[in-house]
Motif scaffolding. Structure first.
Motif, PDB file in Angstrom:
ATOM      1  N   THR A  36     -12.996  29.306  10.723  1.00 36.63           N
ATOM      2  CA  THR A  36     -12.717  30.486  11.541  1.00 36.63           C
ATOM      3  C   THR A  36     -13.319  30.239  12.921  1.00 36.63           C
ATOM      4  O   THR A  36     -14.234  30.934  13.362  1.00 36.63           O
ATOM      5  N   TRP A  39     -14.362  32.741  15.691  1.00 37.45           N
ATOM      6  CA  TRP A  39     -15.434  33.692  15.455  1.00 37.45           C
ATOM      7  C   TRP A  39     -16.779  33.169  15.959  1.00 37.45           C
ATOM      8  O   TRP A  39     -17.088  31.987  15.839  1.00 37.45           O
ATOM      9  N   GLU A  43     -19.925  37.085  13.866  1.00 37.12           N
ATOM     10  CA  GLU A  43     -18.653  37.424  13.217  1.00 37.12           C
ATOM     11  C   GLU A  43     -18.463  36.622  11.931  1.00 37.12           C
ATOM     12  O   GLU A  43     -17.937  37.146  10.938  1.00 37.12           O
ATOM     13  N   GLY A  47     -18.027  38.281   8.368  1.00 39.79           N
ATOM     14  CA  GLY A  47     -16.799  38.017   7.620  1.00 39.79           C
ATOM     15  C   GLY A  47     -17.076  37.450   6.246  1.00 39.79           C
ATOM     16  O   GLY A  47     -16.415  37.820   5.261  1.00 39.79           O
ATOM     17  N   ARG A  50     -18.249  40.354   4.100  1.00 35.80           N
ATOM     18  CA  ARG A  50     -17.151  41.252   3.708  1.00 35.80           C
ATOM     19  C   ARG A  50     -16.367  40.677   2.546  1.00 35.80           C
ATOM     20  O   ARG A  50     -15.893  41.411   1.663  1.00 35.80           O
ATOM     21  N   ALA A  51     -16.209  39.353   2.543  1.00 40.96           N
ATOM     22  CA  ALA A  51     -15.421  38.696   1.498  1.00 40.96           C
ATOM     23  C   ALA A  51     -16.217  38.470   0.219  1.00 40.96           C
ATOM     24  O   ALA A  51     -15.658  38.018  -0.778  1.00 40.96           O
ATOM     25  N   ASP A 281     -10.282  37.349   8.774  1.00 43.89           N
ATOM     26  CA  ASP A 281     -10.363  37.933   7.434  1.00 43.89           C
ATOM     27  C   ASP A 281      -9.213  37.468   6.555  1.00 43.89           C
ATOM     28  O   ASP A 281      -9.391  37.241   5.348  1.00 43.89           O
ATOM     29  N   ASP A 282      -8.026  37.311   7.154  1.00 45.27           N
ATOM     30  CA  ASP A 282      -6.884  36.811   6.374  1.00 45.27           C
ATOM     31  C   ASP A 282      -7.114  35.362   5.963  1.00 45.27           C
ATOM     32  O   ASP A 282      -6.777  34.963   4.841  1.00 45.27           O
TER      33      ASP A 282
END
Length: 299
Positions: A36, A39, A43, A47, A50-51, A281-282
């Motif tokens: 990523t 980011w 971030e 991230g 969150r995952a 995030d995807d």
């Protein structure tokens, strides 16, 4: 398609929804920051949390952007393991002054790795100096640098991890092209001080790789995964793909890594312009699906 939906890797059946945070299949999955790349460190940490990931592989440049003390505090407070720090190395210049600068920079990288509590410092060996065609001499300079740095790394509680690189990078980035060569360079040092990085992108092609992985045993300091995709882009550095989108058979490779005794984190490290352009995030959701489907069952 939402992040939770099943996607279809090239040539693979759709079998797995995005694992929820706390799913046991994610216990060893690590986000390498280059996956990523758009980011920041903050971030990337958020991230990963969150995952529901438990680990992150960090790069020195984003750490420097916020300062080592801040980065270490963020990572400590997050509860994430730091699976690796990228990167040290680049030992092969034939100018002694440049090599001394590299050694000094690697000592700084060792200090940063210690401060971050990371499992290892990844070493990219370096390529051929401009106008130089002497591969054996370049590899000897890598060995000399390891001999210089290993005692300092040991004193700081840091494990150095030599990353063998696909032969397409031998000229400009990595004169160590096989796992067998990396193990030869590591052999004079204790396994807890100098190990190797096993990266599917670099090693999937290597003849006899399963037997060499068995020999590697406790030298394996990091397991990094992504796929080999074709056609290769003009910049071959950006030719890494998401697992399942290319040619690597992850099941036997991962079984061999596990059989060698590796129990650490598994980093997904992808250099790919299309992956970088996608929402982070995807990307992590896809990464988690593919990992749970193609890699985790074989650990």
């Amino acid at each position: 398609m939402s992040a939770a939906e099943v996607d279809v890797p090239s040539g693979q059946p759709a079998r797995t929804n995005t694992p929820a945070p706390g799913d046991p299949s994610l216990a060893r999955l690590s986000l390498n920051q280059r996956t990523t790349a758009e980011w920041s460190l903050r971030e990337s940490i958020d991230g990963a949390l969150r995952a529901g990931l438990s680990s992150i592989g960090v790069w020195r440049e984003p750490v420097a952007d916020v300062g080592l003390e801040t980065a270490a505090a963020w990572l400590r407070d997050s509860g994430l393991r730091v699976s690796s720090v990228c990167r040290g190395g680049f030992f092969t210049d034939n100018d002694a002054r440049v090599r001394k600068q590299a050694i000094d920079d690697n000592r700084a990288a060792i200090d940063e790795t210690a401060a971050l509590g990371a499992a290892c410092l990844v070493l990219v060996p370096g390529g051929l100096p401009t106008g130089d065609r002497d591969l054996p001499a370049a590899r000897r300079r890598v060995a000399d640098a390891l001999a210089t740095l290993a005692p300092y790394a040991e004193s700081r509680g840091v494990r150095l991890a030599i990353e063998p690189m696909n032969p397409i990078f031998a000229a400009d980035r990595g004169v160590v092209s096989t796992l067998a060569q990396a193990l030869q360079l590591a052999e004079p040092h204790e396994p807890g001080v100098v190990g190797v990085v096993v990266d599917t992108f670099h090693l999937w092609w290597e003849p006899g790789i399963e037997a060499t992985l068995a020999e590697a045993s406790d030298r394996i300091a990091s397991y990094q995964i992504c796929d080999w995709i074709t056609p290769l882009p003009a910049d071959t550095l950006l030719s890494r793909g998401m697992m399942g989108d290319g040619h690597i058979d992850f099941a036997p490779f991962t079984r061999a890594v596990a059989a060698a005794g590796y129990t650490g984190d598994v980093e997904v490290e992808i250099f790919n312009a299309d992956v970088w352009a996608a929402p982070g995030d995807d990307t992590i959701a896809t990464m988690a699906r593919r990992y749970a489907d193609l890699v985790a069952p074989y650990l």
